[in-house]
Design an enzyme around this catalytic site. Structure first.
Site, short mmCIF file in Angstrom:
data_model
loop_
_atom_site.label_atom_id
_atom_site.label_comp_id
_atom_site.label_asym_id
_atom_site.label_seq_id
_atom_site.Cartn_x
_atom_site.Cartn_y
_atom_site.Cartn_z
N ASN A 177 0.83 -1.22 0.00
CA ASN A 177 0.00 0.00 0.00
C ASN A 177 0.86 1.26 0.00
O ASN A 177 0.56 2.23 -0.71
CB ASN A 177 -0.93 0.01 1.22
CG ASN A 177 -2.12 -0.92 1.06
OD1 ASN A 177 -2.60 -1.14 -0.05
ND2 ASN A 177 -2.60 -1.48 2.16
N GLU A 199 -5.71 -7.68 6.12
CA GLU A 199 -5.07 -8.60 5.19
C GLU A 199 -5.03 -10.01 5.75
O GLU A 199 -4.23 -10.85 5.34
CB GLU A 199 -3.64 -8.14 4.86
CG GLU A 199 -2.66 -8.18 6.02
CD GLU A 199 -2.60 -6.87 6.82
OE1 GLU A 199 -1.56 -6.63 7.46
OE2 GLU A 199 -3.57 -6.09 6.80
#
Length: 283
Positions: free
Chosen positions: A164, A199
């Site tokens: 990210n 995640e």
């Protein structure tokens, strides 16, 4: 016009029924029957009763579909039979029935969508933690009754925050979607899979021993590593796995804690690997 108006039909039947005694009296006189008070009174009384019976029967026939609709609506929360009611005619009751069915069908579709949204992770298409928490106790009870094993795989993406930070959240979202697709393509119809954190993912495997779950986790690990999302380098998508087999009476949270411990051992051992944590059975 008469077929389309319930009010018109009721008014017509009522009008004719009210005039049955008068019609009977006129016919009685026209055909020259006896006109003394007793026969005339008996005729009028009988005609009145017949007219009333005809009126009540006709009105009951007219409003019977409304009664059926009301009964079906009352049972609607437990019984969806109202959705199968067939309307007859074109009057107001038929219109109310059709509109009610249409509205309830819309409610059913909306309810299904809301339930799906409430129990599904929109990004990966997998279930969410809430749904998994609701489903697992039933699977555990079934497994214990059938004396069958049940295993859990817990895994998360390695260094996902770096993806990210370095490539942007769009790329991170694409990675999560790829993970969801790989999981859905790899599992059996009765397996459960959910995204339970940012995640972090959990897979529940009924009728599966810990050893078999290790093999499934290893296949998933290899499949994730072989997946590719631009502009990530090949092999960048990796996951670490913790695998456990449920013990007798073990709750989901206990399973997840054991699996989480195994997962962090996999992280500490260098990531992109599968580690099991199994309770030793008494001899």
């Amino acid at each position: 016009m008469l077929q389309r108006s319930l009010i018109a039909k009721i008014f017509l039947v009522s009008f004719l029924s009210v005039h049955v005694p008068l019609i009977a009296l006129i016919l009685h006189l026209l055909f020259g029957f006896e006109t003394s008070p007793v026969p005339v009174f008996a005729l009028i009384l009988a005609a009145t009763l017949i007219g009333t019976a005809i009126c009540l029967f006709a009105i009951w026939r007219f409003i019977r579909p409304l009664h059926h609709l009301a009964v079906a609506l009352k049972k609607y929360p437990e019984d969806k039979s109202v959705l199968k009611i067939q309307s007859s005619g074109n009057d107001e009751i038929a219109i109310v029935t059709d509109v009610t069915k249409s509205m309830l069908m819309q409610v059913e579709e909306l309810t299904k969508k809301l339930k799906h949204q409430a129990t599904t992770d929109f990004l990966t298409g997998l279930a969410n933690r809430r749904w998994l928490t609701e489903q697992v106790p039933g699977l555990q009870s079934q497994a214990e009754r059938a004396n069958e094993p049940l295993s859990v795989i817990l895994f998360d993406l390695d260094n996902f925050k770096h993806i990210n930070d370095d490539y942007g959240h769009d790329v991170g979202d694409n990675v999560l979607m790829i993970v969801g697709e790989v999981v859905k393509d790899s599992l059996r119809p009765y397996d459960l899979a959910a995204r339970i954190g940012g995640e972090e993912f959990c897979i529940v495997l009924p009728r599966t021993s810990g050893e078999s779950a290790l093999k499934i986790a290893e296949r998933l690990r290899a499949a994730f590593q072989a997946s590719y999302v631009e502009p990530l380098p090949h092999g960048r998508i990796t996951c670490s796995f913790g695998v456990v087999q449920a013990g007798p009476g073990e709750r989901l949270q206990q399973l997840l804690r054991r699996a989480d411990t195994a997962l962090y051992r996999a992280k500490d051992a260098g990531r992109n690997r599968v580690i099991g944590a199994f309770v030793e059975k008494n001899p």
